[in-house]
Design a protein around this motif. Structure first.
Motif, mmCIF file in Angstrom:
data_model
loop_
_atom_site.group_PDB
_atom_site.id
_atom_site.type_symbol
_atom_site.label_atom_id
_atom_site.label_comp_id
_atom_site.label_asym_id
_atom_site.label_seq_id
_atom_site.Cartn_x
_atom_site.Cartn_y
_atom_site.Cartn_z
ATOM 1 N N ILE A 1 -2.643 2.432 -4.397
ATOM 2 C CA ILE A 1 -2.420 3.356 -4.590
ATOM 3 C C ILE A 1 -3.437 4.268 -3.999
ATOM 4 O O ILE A 1 -4.575 4.769 -4.890
ATOM 5 N N ALA A 2 -3.161 4.967 -2.949
ATOM 6 C CA ALA A 2 -3.465 6.556 -1.867
ATOM 7 C C ALA A 2 -3.370 7.406 -1.073
ATOM 8 O O ALA A 2 -3.466 7.862 -0.499
ATOM 9 N N SER A 3 -2.470 7.703 -2.698
ATOM 10 C CA SER A 3 -1.611 9.294 -2.105
ATOM 11 C C SER A 3 -2.818 10.118 -2.144
ATOM 12 O O SER A 3 -3.451 10.080 -3.294
ATOM 13 N N ILE B 1 0.924 -1.198 0.049
ATOM 14 C CA ILE B 1 0.138 0.297 -0.238
ATOM 15 C C ILE B 1 0.752 1.395 -0.141
ATOM 16 O O ILE B 1 1.866 1.426 0.538
ATOM 17 N N ILE B 2 0.562 2.378 -0.933
ATOM 18 C CA ILE B 2 0.945 3.569 -0.884
ATOM 19 C C ILE B 2 0.224 4.716 -0.059
ATOM 20 O O ILE B 2 -1.191 4.925 -0.542
ATOM 21 N N GLY B 3 0.321 5.410 0.552
ATOM 22 C CA GLY B 3 -0.573 6.072 1.691
ATOM 23 C C GLY B 3 -1.590 5.065 2.677
ATOM 24 O O GLY B 3 -1.799 3.988 3.136
ATOM 25 N N THR B 4 -1.044 5.887 4.340
ATOM 26 C CA THR B 4 -2.090 5.088 5.449
ATOM 27 C C THR B 4 -3.482 6.310 5.863
ATOM 28 O O THR B 4 -2.846 5.292 7.238
ATOM 29 N N LEU C 1 -1.981 -7.742 3.079
ATOM 30 C CA LEU C 1 -0.901 -7.818 3.661
ATOM 31 C C LEU C 1 0.164 -7.214 4.102
ATOM 32 O O LEU C 1 0.615 -7.431 4.746
ATOM 33 N N THR C 2 1.236 -7.738 2.821
ATOM 34 C CA THR C 2 2.224 -7.991 3.159
ATOM 35 C C THR C 2 3.592 -6.583 2.531
ATOM 36 O O THR C 2 4.884 -6.990 3.121
ATOM 37 N N ALA C 3 2.866 -5.332 2.681
ATOM 38 C CA ALA C 3 4.054 -3.866 2.667
ATOM 39 C C ALA C 3 3.457 -2.839 2.664
ATOM 40 O O ALA C 3 2.498 -2.582 2.010
ATOM 41 N N ILE C 4 4.438 -2.046 3.650
ATOM 42 C CA ILE C 4 3.419 -0.630 3.604
ATOM 43 C C ILE C 4 4.562 0.268 2.809
ATOM 44 O O ILE C 4 6.063 0.339 4.046
ATOM 45 N N TYR C 5 4.081 1.750 2.368
ATOM 46 C CA TYR C 5 5.124 2.335 2.180
ATOM 47 C C TYR C 5 4.328 3.778 2.962
ATOM 48 O O TYR C 5 3.252 4.684 2.267
#
Lengths: 328, 328
Positions: A70-72, A6-9, A28-32
């Protein structure tokens, strides 16, 4: 099991992750995130055993995930989608996928270079059962017009009024009512009525140059459709679709719980039950397409996205709203 | 007792006559219709001891009445109002008083020549208590926008669809949604929010060249207002006025029975009782002004009418809707 990065938290990511997990198809395996604490906090809150990244290049280079959500900020969506495809990732990108239709060329090129990959715009509402019930109605009744509304006082608007410039109210981040909320209505109008012959947007422009609210007018050969959107006021208006002297009333195009069909004789409720989490259907749809290699589904939705953003770009630029990304 | 003459014998005239009588200030004494049977029928149905006329010149020359109520087709309103003033009659003319602001010059000249006479546009809704409650609200709260709707399936539209050309759907008689129903919304917007800096109208044009429906967008310095009107579809939408994150909901700008003020905390009903006959207040207001020689009231309402029709003419002609009377 699809491994999700995911991009965006923010809240929308949390909602998507919850929906994705509920389908049983994603892990869910990767968080940016730009800041490690933020990524860690999100991992903790979602109890995810995920790799954390603060560098986007490293994130995309990582083999830790297959699909990125992508939720930037809006202005980054298209470029990050292209970057993801070129890194061999499937893409689920929040609305708007592009903020200028010109950006679609980059996505097309990346997809051509990686034809086995998938990209979907997270237009969650079009995947819901009640949305499709309305589609079925509009495709089987002669339409004589519609008034659709999605207008909600933004949680960021008080900050804007106090002199700050939250991303969603700036042209730098391709914000404004049309891109953030209006896109739901454009998706609905094009899904239900097709591509209009002519379209215009009359916005209320804020000090930063973005549209705080506005009304779109779509012209079809035999009827027209008005779409009302805004982030600076709170509307409780339902939406209506007209057929002859009869009226289909839906509570909210972006999340339909009620569909009332009113004739001169009576009113009938055509709605079905709605999921608790409105992102479940899209998450399930995307997973199924990816898992079964259904490129037809991908291309069909991409064509719809192209139609939506062709209209969005035209009406926005005609209305004199200029985004930083328009120069790219 | 004001002696009332009428031009037009349809439902709206019957409603006005009933309202006028209910005030106790008017007596119906003269009826003009192109056909004597129609005039006689109206006299019978209203049990009026009235002189009947089929010749308009003879009607205006008659000393049988002091005030004329004009409810002819739109295209005749202004010319008949001028004719009436020049014949020494006070005038109550149905909306729209003029269909092109240029026609106001004729009214001004006739009034200048007969400065003791009165002319009022029968914008009935602005005289009602609940309308004025909303005015009080908008003049004491910071406004951040509004969405007003008046859209009603016309009783004449089936005839239009079957190939006929009822007056209200022709440019010959200055018909269409804006002049017939939109005028209520323009009156409301200008009364509640003032004259807009900019205004536009996006209509759906019918085969006869009139607008079947459309949306107006009014721009004010700090907010904008959308006005939705139409005669080809049936809307049940309420209307909304926004102030900050709060919302005033009114059931129908043209006849307000409910005024709900919704904040984050609760909803309060601000409405008062509504008259059974919505034309009573205007009839009483006009009678009082005429009886007391209150030219200030006349001039104030005429100024409002001028503002309304200045905007109406601009947005209509900008939208490419051409009336026969535009050539005059």
């Amino acid at each position: 099991m699809l491994r999700l990065g995911i991009i965006g938290t923010n809240w929308i990511t949390a909602q998507f992750v919850a929906a994705a997990r509920e389908t049983g198809e994603y892990s869910l395996t990767a968080i940016y995130s730009r800041r490690e604490e933020t990524a860690q906090k999100f991992a903790d809150e979602t109890r995810a055993n995920a790799e954390l990244f603060t560098n986007l290049t490293a994130f995309f280079a990582s083999p830790a995930f297959d699909v990125v959500y992508i939720a930037s900020p809006n202005s980054l969506h298209a470029a990050q989608a292209v970057q993801a495809l070129n890194a061999g990732k499937n893409v689920i990108v929040e609305k708007p996928m592009v903020t200028n239709i010109k950006q679609m060329a980059g996505i097309d090129a990346a997809l051509k270079a990686n034809p086995h990959l998938f990209i979907f715009e997270a237009a969650r509402h079009i995947y819901e059962d009640n949305f499709q019930r309305v589609s079925k109605f509009t495709h089987t009744h002669p339409i004589s017009g519609a008034t659709l509304t999605y207008m909600k006082y933004s949680s960021k608007y008080d900050a804007f009024l106090s002199g700050k410039n939250p991303n969603v109210f700036t042209t730098t981040f391709d914000g404004g009512a049309l891109e953030d909320l209006g896109v739901y209505l454009v998706y609905a109008a094009i899904s239900w009525f097709g591509v209009p012959d002519k379209a215009n947007y009359s916005p209320q422009i804020l000090r930063t140059g973005v549209d705080g609210s506005g009304v779109m007018h779509f012209d079809y050969p035999d009827f027209s459709v008005n779409l009302i959107t805004g982030k600076t006021t709170q509307s409780y208006l339902p939406s209506e679709i007209y057929t002859g002297r009869d009226t289909l009333t839906i509570d909210a195009p972006e999340s339909i719980q009620r569909i009332d069909y009113t004739t001169s004789e009576d009113t009938v409720d055509l709605a079905g039950a709605q999921d608790q989490n409105p992102m479940i259907r899209e998450a399930a749809y995307f997973a199924k397409a990816i898992n079964t290699g259904d490129t037809t589904a991908r291309d069909e939705k991409l064509l719809l996205a192209r139609r939506v953003h062709t209209v969005m770009t035209q009406i926005r630029t005609d209305a004199g709203i200029v985004f930083s990304s328009d120069q790219d």
